[in-house]
Design a protein around this motif. Sequence first.
Motif, short mmCIF file in Angstrom:
data_model
loop_
_atom_site.label_atom_id
_atom_site.label_comp_id
_atom_site.label_asym_id
_atom_site.label_seq_id
_atom_site.Cartn_x
_atom_site.Cartn_y
_atom_site.Cartn_z
N ALA A 291 0.82 -1.22 0.00
CA ALA A 291 0.00 0.00 0.00
C ALA A 291 0.85 1.27 0.00
O ALA A 291 0.32 2.37 0.01
N PHE A 292 2.16 1.10 -0.04
CA PHE A 292 3.05 2.25 0.11
C PHE A 292 3.00 3.19 -1.09
O PHE A 292 3.09 2.77 -2.24
N ILE A 293 2.84 4.49 -0.81
CA ILE A 293 2.96 5.58 -1.79
C ILE A 293 3.79 6.67 -1.13
O ILE A 293 3.49 7.09 0.00
N ASP A 294 4.82 7.13 -1.82
CA ASP A 294 5.73 8.13 -1.25
C ASP A 294 4.98 9.31 -0.65
O ASP A 294 5.25 9.74 0.48
N HIS A 295 4.06 9.87 -1.43
CA HIS A 295 3.37 11.09 -1.02
C HIS A 295 2.60 10.87 0.28
O HIS A 295 2.58 11.74 1.17
N ASN A 296 1.94 9.71 0.41
CA ASN A 296 1.18 9.42 1.63
C ASN A 296 2.10 9.18 2.81
O ASN A 296 1.80 9.59 3.94
N ALA A 297 3.22 8.53 2.56
CA ALA A 297 4.16 8.21 3.65
C ALA A 297 4.74 9.46 4.28
O ALA A 297 5.00 9.51 5.50
N THR A 298 4.99 10.49 3.47
CA THR A 298 5.57 11.72 4.01
C THR A 298 4.55 12.55 4.77
O THR A 298 4.92 13.55 5.40
N HIS A 299 3.27 12.16 4.72
CA HIS A 299 2.23 12.93 5.42
C HIS A 299 1.60 12.12 6.56
O HIS A 299 0.43 12.29 6.88
N GLN A 300 2.39 11.25 7.14
CA GLN A 300 1.98 10.59 8.36
C GLN A 300 3.21 10.21 9.16
O GLN A 300 4.33 10.22 8.65
N GLN A 301 3.03 9.92 10.42
CA GLN A 301 4.15 9.55 11.27
C GLN A 301 4.81 8.27 10.76
O GLN A 301 4.15 7.38 10.23
N ASN A 302 6.13 8.19 10.93
CA ASN A 302 6.85 6.96 10.64
C ASN A 302 7.38 6.37 11.94
O ASN A 302 7.16 6.92 13.03
N VAL A 303 8.09 5.29 11.85
CA VAL A 303 8.53 4.59 13.05
C VAL A 303 9.54 5.41 13.84
O VAL A 303 9.60 5.33 15.08
N LEU A 304 10.33 6.26 13.16
CA LEU A 304 11.27 7.11 13.89
C LEU A 304 10.53 8.14 14.74
O LEU A 304 10.96 8.47 15.86
N ASP A 305 9.42 8.66 14.22
CA ASP A 305 8.59 9.59 15.00
C ASP A 305 8.08 8.91 16.27
O ASP A 305 8.11 9.49 17.36
#
Length: 547
Positions: A291-305
């Motif tokens: 389900a990964f899309i670059d644009h969506n990934a940059t607009h939500q928290q990731n595991v580092l957050d």
Amino acid sequence: MLANLHLSSFLGWRDKAVTIYKVNLLVALWLTLAYNLPFLLGVLTSIAGPIVETIFLCLFLLVCLFLLNYLLVVCLNVKRLYKPCLIILFLISSILLYSSSTGKQYNPSAFEMSQWLAGTGRFITFGFAINTLFLFLLPSFVLMKTELRWDGFKWHTLKTIATILSLCALLSGIYHIAEKPISPHYNVARSELVNVIPAHFIDSSLKYLHHQYFEPAPIFTILDNEPVLAEPTLHKTLVLVLAESVRAASFGATHLLDAKHQAGQQNVISACDTSAMSSSQCIFSLLSRTAFIDHNATHQQNVLDILSLAGVNIYWLSNDGSCGDICKRAKVDERKLECDKHPCYDHELIDLALTKILNTPQTANQSNLIIIQTQNIGSPLYSRFYPHTYASKKPECKTLLVSNCDRAELMNSYSNAIKYMKYVLTKANSALNNFHRQHPQVATSLVFTSKYGESLGEKGYYFHGSPKAVAPSEQLQVPLLIVDEQLPHNCLSTLNTQLSHDSISHTLLGYFHVKSKVYSANFDIAAVCGEQLKRTKMQANLAQHTH
């Protein structure tokens, strides 16, 4: 004398105006030759092929650049805007050319006004003055003094539209005819595309403006506001080594950690993508690989957050650029190698950065995630990745043009690069072991994987970056190595679950015992291994009772 200087005087048309169509050709030729010589030289230097092949490639690039610039100039054929637009184009092109020559390439996505202003001193030089005089002022002056002859509006419009359509058809035809023979050259020289002036500037700027102002801006998604460490007094340190272009088959054929340094468990996992940026984002994203899309990934928290909010210290040690958007929100201590006068090799990350962090007193009293981003094993010149002392297999492939190397030379260079990666991992593992001996209360672990794999000629594919839908398995199958005494013995190596980069984020959350709504034990390798161990014991007990 200069007051009478105009383009027609150079061409013998002193007493009559020059047609707009002839000026279009001359301006396109000027844009091609005046501003793109560094690009042409960069490509030819990188490839360094046979003389006939080099001459052919040079002519091909010149023709394509000329047609591209001609198309650009024709698109500006509006009577009142023509000269002002071209003068602005001359100004931008001259600035871009000089800026690139001083090591500052244009990138609108990474543009920061403070950085730009801090570096404007490089323009206050004699070289920039000469550059401006010959590449902006003189051509602009000649253009302004030249009298242009335009056709009637209707006839001019029809000619312009016909020319644009013809050029588009011609460029499209050239692309389809030359795509296959030129693709190896493109793969080795695509980094030089940032020097195509002014096409790269226009393309990048339009994409940036579209992304900023015309795409619907998704609302940033907060996945978890209050993640916490379930066991805050249990301190752990994990080193995650991220490589590029390491294929699973080559990794599995080489024992990367000697027994005396501690055995590691290995398996093959599926990579998110075949390119660096997308794969990096995906590894740390909490979106699934499918389900990964670059644009969506940059607009939500990731595991580092999530880890940062929970209280885990995060370090990013890099020999391959910045962590960019991945570290945008989390509290990350980013450290990069600075090698102005000598090549940067990855073992220096261990010597100069990892060891320093591990020797800091507070490290033993906190939970730490240390990410080491190694240099890309540049394809196909793999020999640049490692010091000459690691060139145990010879002859090596010493050119960027893969057609000039036989398979043995290519494989030798790649094998040497993997051997050097073994040294880097062994060095990192030794540093962790030394740290653990000094602080036995701190649990330690080493995790290694690659962002994507590498094709070495199988089925005609080379390098990486193929579209995911058609990419061969060599580009999508990457190794996973875990060195952790707490992991059940030989569990990862015998795990029968299909693993992918999806496991990295949840394994990190599980390792640090982070209580979060985003955590899934189904993707946590330690949890999956624990469940597999339980099932194995239950089956063994059941078998004993049966007998």
